[in-house]
Design an enzyme around this catalytic site. Structure first.
Site, short mmCIF file in Angstrom:
data_model
loop_
_atom_site.label_atom_id
_atom_site.label_comp_id
_atom_site.label_asym_id
_atom_site.label_seq_id
_atom_site.Cartn_x
_atom_site.Cartn_y
_atom_site.Cartn_z
N HIS A 53 0.86 -1.18 0.00
CA HIS A 53 0.00 0.00 0.00
C HIS A 53 0.90 1.24 0.00
CE1 HIS A 53 -3.80 -2.02 1.91
NE2 HIS A 53 -3.25 -2.76 0.96
N GLU A 55 1.00 3.85 1.85
CA GLU A 55 1.50 4.23 3.17
C GLU A 55 2.68 3.36 3.59
OE1 GLU A 55 -1.66 3.50 2.23
OE2 GLU A 55 -3.06 4.09 3.81
N CYS A 83 -6.14 1.78 5.92
CA CYS A 83 -6.75 0.53 6.39
C CYS A 83 -6.12 0.19 7.75
CB CYS A 83 -6.50 -0.59 5.39
SG CYS A 83 -4.77 -1.12 5.26
N CYS A 86 -2.29 -0.46 7.59
CA CYS A 86 -1.50 0.77 7.45
C CYS A 86 -1.55 1.61 8.73
CB CYS A 86 -1.97 1.56 6.25
SG CYS A 86 -1.58 0.74 4.68
#
Length: 149
Positions: A53, A55, A83, A86
């Site tokens: 992801h 992040e 999410c 993260c």
């Protein structure tokens, strides 16, 4: 004004992710002095990595550049509410401020869903500022998914 300028960098990363066929989410990590330390967009498909992801990639790059696993005093700007995975990584990295654009009622882990920072197991909770660049971020996501239907 700095919030919007840094979010614009995250939005650019989200646009680049969309061009690669990735869900358009972008992130940027900024030092306390306002210097961009790392920037990234989603690369889960490209890297065949469910943890890639925006992040996570930005945190990895900033930590590698700093030579340490924590980033005290930094701010992370991301186009979509992180999410749970993260959010946990943001807490572990001791990021001081999280600024995100669009809310994610389906998969968010900050204000929605798991609400990671509110749990007793969260060793750190950053300051959270939401809604910065939310319309632009939501528009990118809507257009991306509409094109795939």
């Amino acid at each position: 004004m700095a919030f919007q300028a840094h979010m614009e960098i995250a939005l650019e990363e989200a646009r680049l992710a969309a061009e690669r066929g990735e869900v358009p989410v972008g992130a940027v990590i900024v030092s306390p002095a306002g210097e961009v330390l790392a920037r990234a967009g989603n690369r889960t498909r490209e890297l065949s990595d469910p943890t890639a992801h925006a992040e996570i990639l930005a945190l990895r790059a900033a930590c590698a550049a700093a030579g340490r696993e924590r980033l005290p005093g930094t701010a992370l700007y991301v186009t979509l509410e992180p999410c749970a995975m993260c959010a946990a990584a943001i807490a572990a990295a001791r990021v001081a401020r999280l600024v995100y654009g669009a809310a994610d009622p389906k998969s968010g882990g900050v204000v929605h869903g798991a609400r990671v920072f509110t749990h007793p197991q969260a060793h750190h909770a950053p300051e959270v500022i939401d809604g910065i660049g939310a319309e632009a971020a939501a528009d990118l996501l809507t257009a991306f998914f509409a094109a795939r239907r």
